[in-house]
Enzyme design. Structure first.
Site, PDB file in Angstrom:
ATOM      1  N   ILE A 207      -6.640  -7.951  14.487  1.00 42.59           N
ATOM      2  CA  ILE A 207      -5.863  -6.792  14.070  1.00 42.59           C
ATOM      3  C   ILE A 207      -6.408  -5.515  14.698  1.00 42.59           C
ATOM      4  O   ILE A 207      -5.653  -4.711  15.251  1.00 42.59           O
ATOM      5  CB  ILE A 207      -5.847  -6.679  12.533  1.00 42.59           C
TER       6      ILE A 207
ATOM      7  N   HIS B 206       0.732  -3.440  -0.942  1.00 41.27           N
ATOM      8  CA  HIS B 206       0.114  -4.598  -0.276  1.00 41.27           C
ATOM      9  C   HIS B 206       1.153  -5.366   0.534  1.00 41.27           C
ATOM     10  O   HIS B 206       1.328  -6.583   0.381  1.00 41.27           O
ATOM     11  CB  HIS B 206      -0.567  -5.512  -1.288  1.00 41.27           C
TER      12      HIS B 206
ATOM     13  N   ARG C 138      -9.081  -4.756   3.262  1.00 44.61           N
ATOM     14  CA  ARG C 138      -9.482  -5.284   1.963  1.00 44.61           C
ATOM     15  C   ARG C 138      -9.981  -4.145   1.085  1.00 44.61           C
ATOM     16  O   ARG C 138     -10.799  -3.318   1.519  1.00 44.61           O
ATOM     17  CB  ARG C 138     -10.578  -6.339   2.128  1.00 44.61           C
TER      18      ARG C 138
ATOM     19  N   ALA D 299       1.441  -4.804   4.125  1.00 45.71           N
ATOM     20  CA  ALA D 299       1.178  -4.629   5.556  1.00 45.71           C
ATOM     21  C   ALA D 299       1.402  -5.914   6.351  1.00 45.71           C
ATOM     22  O   ALA D 299       1.909  -5.887   7.475  1.00 45.71           O
ATOM     23  CB  ALA D 299      -0.253  -4.134   5.772  1.00 45.71           C
TER      24      ALA D 299
ATOM     25  N   GLU E   9      -4.009  -4.945  -8.604  1.00 45.96           N
ATOM     26  CA  GLU E   9      -2.622  -4.858  -8.176  1.00 45.96           C
ATOM     27  C   GLU E   9      -1.732  -5.595  -9.176  1.00 45.96           C
ATOM     28  O   GLU E   9      -2.061  -6.720  -9.548  1.00 45.96           O
ATOM     29  CB  GLU E   9      -2.472  -5.453  -6.772  1.00 45.96           C
TER      30      GLU E   9
ATOM     31  N   THR F 187      -5.683  -0.916   5.406  1.00 44.40           N
ATOM     32  CA  THR F 187      -4.723  -2.014   5.318  1.00 44.40           C
ATOM     33  C   THR F 187      -5.479  -3.343   5.348  1.00 44.40           C
ATOM     34  O   THR F 187      -4.880  -4.390   5.590  1.00 44.40           O
ATOM     35  CB  THR F 187      -3.718  -1.970   6.489  1.00 44.40           C
TER      36      THR F 187
ATOM     37  N   GLY G 252     -11.443  -7.408  15.080  1.00 45.69           N
ATOM     38  CA  GLY G 252     -10.903  -8.750  15.255  1.00 45.69           C
ATOM     39  C   GLY G 252      -9.502  -8.666  15.831  1.00 45.69           C
ATOM     40  O   GLY G 252      -9.156  -7.725  16.549  1.00 45.69           O
TER      41      GLY G 252
END
Length: 361
Positions: free
Chosen positions: A181, A309, A261, A311, A290, A259, A179
């Site tokens: 990214i 988390h 899920r 990024a 987390e 980076t 996608g």
């Protein structure tokens, strides 16, 4: 129209208010502004639970209970938009979240009720793609470990991968997901003169080839890549798509980067493979729980780079996203055009069409 704008500890309600006033002010000045969760630590826990279990696990926010009966729009970042929220907002027609993920929105229920949902695709694509490339370098070149060693009083020169420390030049990078990214990662890696292979069943081979990459099946990607970087969206179909078998296909000298899920990967299997030196290393920004628990097996490993988390968390990505969202909604209301509509079938809903006509008048 009346709107409820609910920010949180990451993007405050005032950020959404400024974006509304700039782009949506002509459609209504009756706005209610608040924050769904102001505590940063609690926000990280709650949003991760919603990501794993869906928005229906959350109760309805007090602001919605108090002000939602006559509100037609609900905008925010991580605020859960469940069937219970929709029940409390019987006139709701527009839901907008200033993020690409839709884990906090019950899209199926919104569609059934004739509620149009907007998200912001690619809002942090540059941030995450920059970070992913950085994680590749940090892990394979031991950047974080060397820094930590110096701070701990050690001039460390020997690492798990000391005999095979790679350069990126000439290596193969496998991208799982192509996608916004994934495409940017491919573009940014082009200067390193790597070969990029892609697994993405939803992107045509020609579109991948246009960016200098090759479309392959997941098994081929895992077997041949020196770096595997995950950029797919988490869905019910691909949850746990990279498990013990898939990891076993990777080269013993390969690195795994996530980076995207956490739910895409069997973390226990990954930790075991790292501990057994079945793969060379990993760099992870996302986890099932987390903050990462103190007893996590990742905490004891010397061949993994861990980050909190972060990024997608840059000042540019966060502050701009409410404006991208409101601009797109306003464009739709004015011109009927939009980049970010999630459930376009609602456009055929008679009730929604009647509401839209009244707004445009």
């Amino acid at each position: 129209m009346k709107a409820i704008l609910l920010g949180d500890a990451m993007i405050g309600g005032t950020g959404f208010q400024r974006a509304w006033e700039k782009h949506m002010g002509t459609y209504g000045s009756d706005i209610v502004v608040n924050d769904w969760e102001k505590d940063w630590g609690k926000l990280q826990y709650r949003r991760l639970e919603v990501e794993k279990r869906g928005p229906e696990i959350e109760t309805v926010d007090e602001t919605i209970l108090k002000e939602g009966q006559d509100a037609q729009a609900l905008m925010g970042l991580f605020v859960p938009v469940s069937s219970k929220v929709m029940e409390a907002m019987p006139k709701l027609r527009i839901v907008g979240v200033s993020r690409a993920g839709l884990e906090n929105v019950n899209v199926e229920e919104a569609t059934r009720r004739g509620i149009l949902v907007f998200n912001v695709q690619g809002r942090n694509a540059h941030a995450v793609s920059d970070f992913a490339v950085g994680m590749m370098l940090a892990e394979c070149r031991n950047i974080a470990r060397a820094h930590y060693a110096i701070r701990s009083g050690e001039w460390r020169k020997t690492f798990t991968n000391s005999d095979v420390v790679p350069e990126l030049h000439g290596r193969t990078v496998g991208l799982v997901g192509f996608g916004h990214i994934g495409r940017l990662v491919a573009k940014k890696l082009s200067g390193f003169d790597v070969k990029v292979v892609v697994y993405d069943p939803y992107t045509p081979a020609e579109a991948i080839k246009e960016l200098g990459a090759e479309k392959v099946e997941l098994e081929q990607l895992l077997k041949n890549s020196d770096f595997v970087s995950v950029h797919a969206r988490l869905t019910s179909e691909n949850k746990g798509m990279i498990g013990e078998h898939e990891i076993s296909l990777m080269k013993p000298t390969a690195y795994f980067i996530n980076t995207g899920r956490a739910g895409l990967v069997d973390q226990d299997a990954l930790a075991k493979a790292l501990g057994d030196k079945k793969i060379m290393g990993a760099a992870l920004d996302v986890f099932y729980t987390e903050p990462l628990p103190a007893d996590s097996p990742f905490m004891t490993l010397d061949n993994v780079t861990l980050t909190t988390h972060i990024a997608g968390t840059t000042a540019d990505a966060l502050s701009n996203s409410p404006f991208l969202l409101m601009e797109d909604v306003a464009k739709f209301l004015k011109e009927g055009d939009s980049r970010f509509i999630v459930n376009r079938q609602v456009l055929q809903d008679e009730g929604f069409q009647a509401w839209l006509a009244s707004v445009r008048q």
